[in-house]
Write an enzyme that holds these catalytic residues in place. Structure first.
Site, PDB file in Angstrom:
ATOM      1  N   GLY A 238       0.834  -1.205   0.000  1.00 41.60           N
ATOM      2  CA  GLY A 238       0.000   0.000   0.000  1.00 41.60           C
ATOM      3  C   GLY A 238       0.863   1.246   0.000  1.00 41.60           C
ATOM      4  O   GLY A 238       2.065   1.180  -0.274  1.00 41.60           O
ATOM      5  N   ASN A 239       0.252   2.383   0.269  1.00 44.18           N
ATOM      6  CA  ASN A 239       1.027   3.625   0.342  1.00 44.18           C
ATOM      7  C   ASN A 239       0.422   4.536   1.406  1.00 44.18           C
ATOM      8  O   ASN A 239      -0.567   4.191   2.043  1.00 44.18           O
ATOM      9  CB  ASN A 239       1.091   4.297  -1.034  1.00 44.18           C
ATOM     10  CG  ASN A 239      -0.285   4.618  -1.572  1.00 44.18           C
ATOM     11  OD1 ASN A 239      -0.995   5.428  -1.004  1.00 44.18           O
ATOM     12  ND2 ASN A 239      -0.658   3.957  -2.662  1.00 44.18           N
ATOM     13  N   ARG A 240       1.031   5.673   1.590  1.00 44.47           N
ATOM     14  CA  ARG A 240       0.679   6.534   2.721  1.00 44.47           C
ATOM     15  C   ARG A 240      -0.510   7.458   2.472  1.00 44.47           C
ATOM     16  O   ARG A 240      -0.827   8.291   3.311  1.00 44.47           O
ATOM     17  CB  ARG A 240       1.885   7.406   3.101  1.00 44.47           C
ATOM     18  CG  ARG A 240       3.049   6.633   3.641  1.00 44.47           C
ATOM     19  CD  ARG A 240       4.171   7.578   4.016  1.00 44.47           C
ATOM     20  NE  ARG A 240       5.390   6.859   4.321  1.00 44.47           N
ATOM     21  CZ  ARG A 240       5.638   6.268   5.478  1.00 44.47           C
ATOM     22  NH1 ARG A 240       4.745   6.316   6.431  1.00 44.47           N
ATOM     23  NH2 ARG A 240       6.773   5.633   5.674  1.00 44.47           N
ATOM     24  N   SER A 241      -1.137   7.349   1.330  1.00 42.33           N
ATOM     25  CA  SER A 241      -2.241   8.273   1.034  1.00 42.33           C
ATOM     26  C   SER A 241      -3.378   8.109   2.042  1.00 42.33           C
ATOM     27  O   SER A 241      -3.739   6.993   2.408  1.00 42.33           O
ATOM     28  CB  SER A 241      -2.763   8.003  -0.380  1.00 42.33           C
ATOM     29  OG  SER A 241      -3.936   8.732  -0.587  1.00 42.33           O
ATOM     30  N   ALA A 315      -3.644   7.755  -5.070  1.00 41.81           N
ATOM     31  CA  ALA A 315      -2.260   7.281  -5.135  1.00 41.81           C
ATOM     32  C   ALA A 315      -2.332   5.818  -5.557  1.00 41.81           C
ATOM     33  O   ALA A 315      -2.670   4.944  -4.753  1.00 41.81           O
ATOM     34  CB  ALA A 315      -1.591   7.422  -3.780  1.00 41.81           C
TER      35      ALA A 315
END
Ligand code: CTP
Length: 466
Positions: A238-241, A315
């Site tokens: 995943g990512n930090r969005s 994102a």
């Protein structure tokens, strides 16, 4: 290209306090504000009571987007003391025009109005541009007050100029040319660091100016949040969005009258489910399906656009495991993950909209009416790649931000962006609440859609008259 156009204006990121006192030249402070803002400065205005009789606070508030400080005793809505917040956070205080009375009060430390009080309370450089009648300027009292400000306090004095005065006479006393005042500010700050980059510590912004319902009848599709690519049923890439920027855009578009479809991947903010059509997705594949469905009614039938604008704030994961495991992976067995790049969804949408195939060849007519496409670019350190990204993806606007910068990027309530357009323009906005970034972006989207329709109508009329 000027530095401003490149988004590297000379006062980028600075907070400049503009103190206006009661001279007839107070009206020129409005233009000075605009010049400072054009250099990238965030400007906050302090108005003495007599200045407020020449130019009302509303003008300055509308242009600076900060409430104007006029009353010494009035507190900010959050209980802070306005002129002290300004004194503590401004990179510089500019007093223009400065009256003879103000010079006298300041030289003696008499803090009877917000401008003198802020100057007394600040450790920032102060730049003073006097304006008054010629005899008042040459009077020994004024001259010794100015000398004290310059020599004892270290203030920069931008001396008045010679010319016709409000009294009808001619002499020295006219406010200096505005670019000379801007240059004095730039010179005083050159080589110094931004004093307070944190927007929360700076003076508050005025409640967002309500926009017109200029997106009424438009269908705006917004993607928000971060996609997740499963490794196994428990783990994911995943990512930090957090989705804050995308959701702010959806809410702003709703408030401007648009019909909104919000395609939300992983988000940690509330969604406007009662007002927008919200589609929840997890993976890039699901996002692609939901997007093509909302935009074109599915992958197979892209002849007509079902939307007016797409703002792709999500994102999107760039990589996904080639073979996600069907059962939970066991630590003792170790793990080598094989990843593959995900498809570039925005580029695919732009190709479909422009009638291009995967190789970039025109294979059918562009979808009509032409939708407006906005991408985001999260960069770290430099925004140099943004212009190439805009071209490669085929979008109309690209909103680039440096996610490594304080106050910008994932999870923050503020963002500092540069908006690049397909026509080569590029505009750097100051650090702003995400909702205000959203509205400034939608200002451009609404204007572009209006221009599209106006051009379409003209084309239609030509068709009829032929
Ligand atoms: N985007 C997309 N599909 C992807 C990756 C990104 O549609 N597979 C979109 C994003 O939603 C954003 C824009 O493309 O609007 C730019 O995303 P960004 O991550 O900055 O760029 P990438 O294309 O992923 O390029 P890179 O990772 O090399 O920076």
């Amino acid at each position: 290209m000027t530095d401003r156009v490149r988004g590297r204006a000379r006062l980028d990121g600075r907070l400049i306090a503009l103190g206006v006192t009661g001279s007839i030249a107070a009206y020129k402070a409005v233009e000075l504000l605009r010049l400072l803002a054009a250099e990238g400065a965030d400007v906050v205005v302090l108005l003495s009571p007599s200045a407020a009789r020449f130019v009302g606070p509303l003008t300055f508030e509308a242009l600076s987007r900060h409430p104007v400080e006029t009353e010494l005793m009035e507190l900010l809505p959050d209980g802070r003391i306005g002129h002290i917040v300004i004194a503590d956070t401004a990179d510089a205080v500019v007093v223009a025009p400065a009256t003879a009375h103000w010079l006298g009060a300041m030289a003696n430390g008499l803090a009877g109005d917000v401008v003198t009080a802020a100057c007394l309370a600040t450790s920032a450089p102060v730049i003073v541009a006097p304006a008054m009648d010629g005899d008042m300027w040459t009077h020994p009292a004024t001259q010794s007050n100015v000398a004290r400000l310059r020599d004892a306090f270290g203030y920069a004095i931008v001396a008045p100029e010679s010319g016709p005065l409000a009294s009808g006479q001619s002499g020295i006393g006219r406010l200096a040319e505005l670019p000379a005042i801007v240059e004095a500010v730039v010179a005083r700050l050159s080589g110094t660091a931004v004093r307070q980059p944190d927007a929360a510590a700076r003076p508050p912004l005025a409640p967002t100016a309500p926009r017109d319902a200029d997106l009424t009848g438009r269908h705006v599709v917004v993607t928000a949040g971060g996609t997740r690519e499963p490794i196994d049923p428990v783990r994911f890439i995943g990512n930090r969005s957090t989705g804050k920027m995308g959701v702010a855009i959806a809410e702003a578009a709703l408030n401007r009258g648009a019909r909104v479809t919000l395609i939300a991947a992983d988000v940690s903010v509330a969604l406007p489910e009662d007002r927008a059509r919200v589609v929840r997705v997890e993976t890039t594949g699901e996002l692609r399906g939901a997007l093509l469905d909302a935009l074109f009614g599915g992958a197979g039938s892209p002849a007509t656009a079902r939307f007016d604008a797409l703002v792709m704030a999500a994102a999107v994961s760039d990589f996904a495991p080639v073979r996600p495991a069907g059962r939970k992976l066991v630590r003792s067995e170790g793990l080598n993950l094989e990843l593959e790049a995900t498809p570039d969804l925005l580029a695919e949408v732009a190709r479909i909209a422009h009638g291009l195939d995967a190789a970039g060849d025109e294979t059918r007519a562009p979808v009509a009416p032409r939708p407006f496409l906005v991408g985001f670019a999260a960069e770290t350190g430099s925004l140099d790649r943004a212009a190439d990204k805009l071209r490669a993806k085929g979008v109309d606007l690209l909103v680039a931000n440096d996610v490594a910068e304080a106050g910008s990027g994932f999870g923050t309530d503020t963002n500092r962006v540069v908006i690049l357009s397909a026509y080569g323009a590029s505009e750097g906005l100051p650090l702003l609440p995400k909702r205000e970034v959203a509205d400034r972006l939608l200002d451009r989207v609404a204007a572009a859609l209006d221009a599209r329709d106006a051009a379409g109508q003209t084309a239609g009329m030509q068709e009829v008259s032929r």
